[in-house]
Design a protein around this motif. Structure first.
Motif, PDB file in Angstrom:
ATOM      1  N   ASP A   1       2.379  12.016  47.138  1.00 16.33           N
ATOM      2  CA  ASP A   1       2.109  13.217  46.647  1.00 16.33           C
ATOM      3  C   ASP A   1       3.464  13.998  45.979  1.00 16.33           C
ATOM      4  OD1 ASP A   1       1.379  15.910  46.307  1.00 16.33           O
ATOM      5  OD2 ASP A   1       0.007  15.936  48.273  1.00 16.33           O
TER       6      ASP A   1
ATOM      7  N   GLU B   1       4.743  12.233  51.073  1.00 17.37           N
ATOM      8  CA  GLU B   1       4.529  13.577  50.413  1.00 17.37           C
ATOM      9  C   GLU B   1       5.885  14.018  50.288  1.00 17.37           C
ATOM     10  OE1 GLU B   1       1.511  16.448  51.543  1.00 17.37           O
ATOM     11  OE2 GLU B   1       3.102  18.024  51.651  1.00 17.37           O
TER      12      GLU B   1
ATOM     13  N   TYR C   1       0.592  17.683  53.895  1.00 18.38           N
ATOM     14  CA  TYR C   1      -0.186  18.902  53.538  1.00 18.38           C
ATOM     15  C   TYR C   1      -1.608  18.854  54.684  1.00 18.38           C
ATOM     16  CZ  TYR C   1      -3.861  21.697  51.282  1.00 18.38           C
ATOM     17  OH  TYR C   1      -4.739  23.008  51.037  1.00 18.38           O
TER      18      TYR C   1
ATOM     19  N   ILE D   1      -6.703  12.572  46.576  1.00 19.77           N
ATOM     20  CA  ILE D   1      -6.188  11.975  47.583  1.00 19.77           C
ATOM     21  C   ILE D   1      -7.289  11.400  48.390  1.00 19.77           C
ATOM     22  CG2 ILE D   1      -5.101  12.577  49.749  1.00 19.77           C
ATOM     23  CD1 ILE D   1      -3.574  14.803  48.303  1.00 19.77           C
TER      24      ILE D   1
ATOM     25  N   LEU E   1       0.685  27.917  45.124  1.00 11.49           N
ATOM     26  CA  LEU E   1       2.150  27.707  44.334  1.00 11.49           C
ATOM     27  C   LEU E   1       2.039  26.896  42.967  1.00 11.49           C
ATOM     28  CD1 LEU E   1       3.119  24.296  44.655  1.00 11.49           C
ATOM     29  CD2 LEU E   1       2.395  25.013  47.001  1.00 11.49           C
TER      30      LEU E   1
ATOM     31  N   SER F   1      -1.754  17.617  43.459  1.00  9.72           N
ATOM     32  CA  SER F   1      -2.921  18.604  43.067  1.00  9.72           C
ATOM     33  C   SER F   1      -2.378  19.427  41.698  1.00  9.72           C
ATOM     34  CB  SER F   1      -2.508  19.774  44.286  1.00  9.72           C
ATOM     35  OG  SER F   1      -3.287  20.918  44.012  1.00  9.72           O
TER      36      SER F   1
ATOM     37  N   SER G   1     -10.191  18.092  42.465  1.00  7.54           N
ATOM     38  CA  SER G   1      -9.319  18.995  43.132  1.00  7.54           C
ATOM     39  C   SER G   1      -8.000  17.778  43.668  1.00  7.54           C
ATOM     40  CB  SER G   1      -9.833  19.451  44.675  1.00  7.54           C
ATOM     41  OG  SER G   1     -10.091  18.397  45.572  1.00  7.54           O
ATOM     42  N   GLY G   2      -6.985  18.522  44.097  1.00 12.54           N
ATOM     43  CA  GLY G   2      -5.887  17.490  44.671  1.00 12.54           C
ATOM     44  C   GLY G   2      -6.464  16.786  45.842  1.00 12.54           C
ATOM     45  N   MET G   3      -7.297  17.402  46.684  1.00 11.83           N
ATOM     46  CA  MET G   3      -7.977  16.589  47.762  1.00 11.83           C
ATOM     47  C   MET G   3      -8.808  15.407  47.626  1.00 11.83           C
ATOM     48  SD  MET G   3      -6.205  17.222  50.576  1.00 11.83           S
ATOM     49  CE  MET G   3      -7.116  15.878  51.413  1.00 11.83           C
TER      50      MET G   3
ATOM     51  N   THR H   1      -3.853  21.724  40.703  1.00 13.18           N
ATOM     52  CA  THR H   1      -4.160  23.207  40.663  1.00 13.18           C
ATOM     53  C   THR H   1      -2.738  24.034  40.634  1.00 13.18           C
ATOM     54  OG1 THR H   1      -5.593  22.306  42.390  1.00 13.18           O
ATOM     55  CG2 THR H   1      -5.151  24.890  42.448  1.00 13.18           C
ATOM     56  N   LYS H   2      -1.612  23.196  40.812  1.00 10.50           N
ATOM     57  CA  LYS H   2      -0.345  23.962  41.273  1.00 10.50           C
ATOM     58  C   LYS H   2       0.465  23.925  39.760  1.00 10.50           C
ATOM     59  CE  LYS H   2      -1.634  23.667  45.385  1.00 10.50           C
ATOM     60  NZ  LYS H   2      -2.447  24.710  45.882  1.00 10.50           N
TER      61      LYS H   2
ATOM     62  N   THR I   1       3.374  16.851  44.125  1.00 13.24           N
ATOM     63  CA  THR I   1       2.767  18.018  43.681  1.00 13.24           C
ATOM     64  C   THR I   1       3.874  19.203  43.497  1.00 13.24           C
ATOM     65  OG1 THR I   1       0.628  17.775  44.537  1.00 13.24           O
ATOM     66  CG2 THR I   1       1.222  19.920  44.308  1.00 13.24           C
ATOM     67  N   PHE I   2       5.083  19.133  44.371  1.00 17.91           N
ATOM     68  CA  PHE I   2       5.904  20.191  44.412  1.00 17.91           C
ATOM     69  C   PHE I   2       6.950  19.943  43.403  1.00 17.91           C
ATOM     70  CE2 PHE I   2       5.965  22.525  48.859  1.00 17.91           C
ATOM     71  CZ  PHE I   2       4.688  22.549  48.731  1.00 17.91           C
TER      72      PHE I   2
ATOM     73  N   ASN J   1       4.967  19.572  52.206  1.00 23.92           N
ATOM     74  CA  ASN J   1       4.356  21.063  52.495  1.00 23.92           C
ATOM     75  C   ASN J   1       4.502  21.281  53.924  1.00 23.92           C
ATOM     76  OD1 ASN J   1       2.917  23.472  52.306  1.00 23.92           O
ATOM     77  ND2 ASN J   1       1.295  22.509  50.893  1.00 23.92           N
TER      78      ASN J   1
ATOM     79  N   VAL K   1      -8.687  24.468  39.832  1.00 24.10           N
ATOM     80  CA  VAL K   1      -8.451  23.634  41.043  1.00 24.10           C
ATOM     81  C   VAL K   1      -8.860  22.152  40.333  1.00 24.10           C
ATOM     82  CG1 VAL K   1      -9.365  22.974  43.172  1.00 24.10           C
ATOM     83  CG2 VAL K   1      -9.168  24.959  42.714  1.00 24.10           C
ATOM     84  N   ALA K   2      -7.548  21.186  40.488  1.00 24.37           N
ATOM     85  CA  ALA K   2      -8.026  19.904  40.015  1.00 24.37           C
ATOM     86  C   ALA K   2      -6.886  18.832  40.636  1.00 24.37           C
ATOM     87  CB  ALA K   2      -7.739  19.924  38.538  1.00 24.37           C
TER      88      ALA K   2
HETATM   89  C1  LIG Z   1       1.328  19.141  48.367  1.00 24.95           C
HETATM   90  C2  LIG Z   1      -0.206  19.340  48.347  1.00 24.95           C
HETATM   91  N1  LIG Z   1      -1.111  18.260  48.323  1.00 24.95           N
HETATM   92  C3  LIG Z   1      -2.254  18.285  48.014  1.00 24.95           C
HETATM   93  C4  LIG Z   1      -2.904  19.617  48.022  1.00 24.95           C
HETATM   94  C5  LIG Z   1      -4.363  19.879  47.825  1.00 24.95           C
HETATM   95  O1  LIG Z   1      -4.677  20.133  46.341  1.00 24.95           O
HETATM   96  P1  LIG Z   1      -5.855  21.122  46.134  1.00 24.95           P
HETATM   97  O2  LIG Z   1      -5.963  22.371  46.594  1.00 24.95           O
HETATM   98  O3  LIG Z   1      -6.060  21.010  44.713  1.00 24.95           O
HETATM   99  O4  LIG Z   1      -7.116  20.145  46.726  1.00 24.95           O
HETATM  100  C6  LIG Z   1      -2.180  20.841  48.165  1.00 24.95           C
HETATM  101  C7  LIG Z   1      -2.416  22.218  48.171  1.00 24.95           C
HETATM  102  O5  LIG Z   1      -2.065  23.213  48.659  1.00 24.95           O
HETATM  103  C8  LIG Z   1      -0.716  20.626  48.515  1.00 24.95           C
HETATM  104  O6  LIG Z   1       0.198  21.778  48.430  1.00 24.95           O
END
Ligand SMILES: Cc1ncc(COP(=O)(O)O)c(C=O)c1O
Length: 433
Positions: A222, A189, A140, A119, A377, A244, A114-116, A246-247, A224-225, A193, A256-257
């Protein structure tokens, strides 16, 4: 069992499947996503990599097993030369990692469950008791929880600076952190977020050199966006980029990754931590992500164009106070300057601040028909949510006020639908507000 179905090992993947050029022409990442790093001949000619569902891999010799374990345990840095055990590596994950690295011209990459977990693994690998983490704000919510509450249990403290801080402001925070203890990592980040505030990575790198030049901690961001298409932070001074997946990279709201990319030196300690705690993604999810990477550029480009159209419409609507979209940053502002230097697209996640409060925001959300009310997202479908009442519910009110996470703020992620259909949906939902 024929030789052809022998599991691939890193060293045996034929070089022609890792070519990045045709003659003088450097191939674009979007092209390389179709086959890079995979040799069909090792899997009965299968065009696509099979999903390797196995928990362990057979060594050809004891010497091979020993050599591979030297890579796993870090006796020799750089990862294992061969496949060992599914908590450490696997063909699907390795091909995916090679492809993920390509987008940011990174030397190495790792994928996570997962993203988490990406991290958390990165931070666990970098910090020791008594260290200080310096981070941009907001983060986040779960990342903020991990740094503050989980690492806090082990004697790690943190200091933050607002996204958008100048080099001088960042230097002040770094100097204060240095006075508290060893600065283990500068964690960013950007965009943040849920506010979309941008961090000046170049200013962070300059401030780090000025204040912590003798023992510089890594800058981790991060992305992700906007990543990996619209922002490439390794070019601006970051050492490692986390995702993440996942997005946008997963892109279909069906997995989820997480991921981390950077230099081999930056990635090696993270791989060692992942090998111990087992936060690698599974082969099936890795396969899905390879499928997703084939259309990444198409999806992100279409979503980018759609978001621009929708934001132009929303910004002019009488019931909308403001749209927090990176394409509309005020000319001459600090955020616009950071955007111009760091980003090549505005992305498709933004905030809409409606006139009124929570009641008006909820009415808009409840009346959307195409745009689904859900808290993620980056998928093919458009989503909308209410950060103050949902993803950021646990954030104390004073902190929400400070960060601009107000009751009339809605976060929207635009997908790849027809833009006129999305505008029609917002039109009818805003009529009901
Ligand atoms: C900016 C950002 N970083 C990390 C995450 C965590 O990712 P995950 O839900 O894949 O664990 C999210 C999840 O919304 C996120 O928006």
């Amino acid at each position: 069992m024929s030789d052809a179905v022998r599991p691939t090992v890193r060293k045996s993947r034929a070089m022609k499947h890792r070519a990045t050029h045709i003659g003088e022409r450097k191939l674009d990442p979007s092209t390389l996503m179709m086959g890079y790093g995979y040799d069909p001949a090792l899997s009965e000619g299968s065009l696509k990599p099979p999903i390797f569902l196995t928990s362990t891999f057979v060594f050809e010799s004891a010497a091979d097993g020993k050599r591979f374990f030297e890579g796993i345990t870090g006796v020799r840095p750089g990862g294992a030369e061969g496949l060992v055990y599914a908590r450490f590596n696997g063909p699907d994950q390795e091909i995916l990692e090679d492809r993920l690295a390509i987008w940011e011209e990174a030397e190495d990459a790792l994928v996570f469950s997962s993203g988490m977990s990406a991290i958390a693994t990165v931070l666990l690998a970098l910090v020791q008791p008594g260290d200080v983490v310096v981070h941009s704000a907001p983060l986040y919510a779960a990342t903020e929880t991990f740094i503050g509450r989980i690492l806090g249990k082990f004697g790690v403290t943190w200091l933050d600076f607002p996204a958008g801080a100048t080099r001088e402001e960042i230097e002040t925070v770094l100097a204060a952190a240095k006075a508290k203890g060893r600065v283990a990592v500068i964690y960013l980040e950007s965009p943040a977020n849920p506010t979309n505030a941008l961090v000046d990575v170049e200013a962070v790198a300059a401030a780090r050199a000025a204040v912590l030049g003798e023992s510089p901690p890594p800058i981790v961001i991060d992305n992700t966006f906007l990543g990996p298409l619209w922002q490439k932070p390794l070019r601006h001074g970051a050492d490692m980029v986390v995702y993440s997946l996942t997005k946008y990279v997963g892109g279909h709201s069906d997995l989820v990754a997480g991921g981390a990319v950077g230099s081999k030196a930056a990635i090696n300690p993270i791989r060692a931590m992942r090998n111990v705690i087992g936060t690698i993604t599974d082969p099936h999810t890795a396969w899905m992500l390879m499928r997703s990477l084939e259309t990444l550029e198409l999806r992100m480009s279409r979503a980018n164009e759609n978001a621009k159209r929708v934001c132009e419409y929303l910004a002019a609507h009488p019931k909308v106070e403001r749209v927090g979209y990176l394409g509309f940053l005020p000319e001459g502002s600090r955020q616009a300057d950071i955007f111009r230097r760091h980003c090549c697209g505005a992305g498709s996640t933004f905030s809409v601040i409606v006139k009124g409060g929570e009641a008006e925001a909820f009415r808009l959300l409840d009346n959307l028909k195409l745009v689904k009310l859900a808290v993620s997202l980056g998928g093919t479908e458009s989503l909308a949510s209410h950060p103050a009442a949902m993803t950021h519910l646990s954030v104390p009110q004073a902190r929400k006020d400070e960060l601009g996470i107000s009751d009339n703020l809605i976060r929207v992620s635009i997908g790849v639908e027809h833009p006129d259909d999305l505008i029609a949906d917002f039109t009818q939902a805003l009529d009901a507000v």
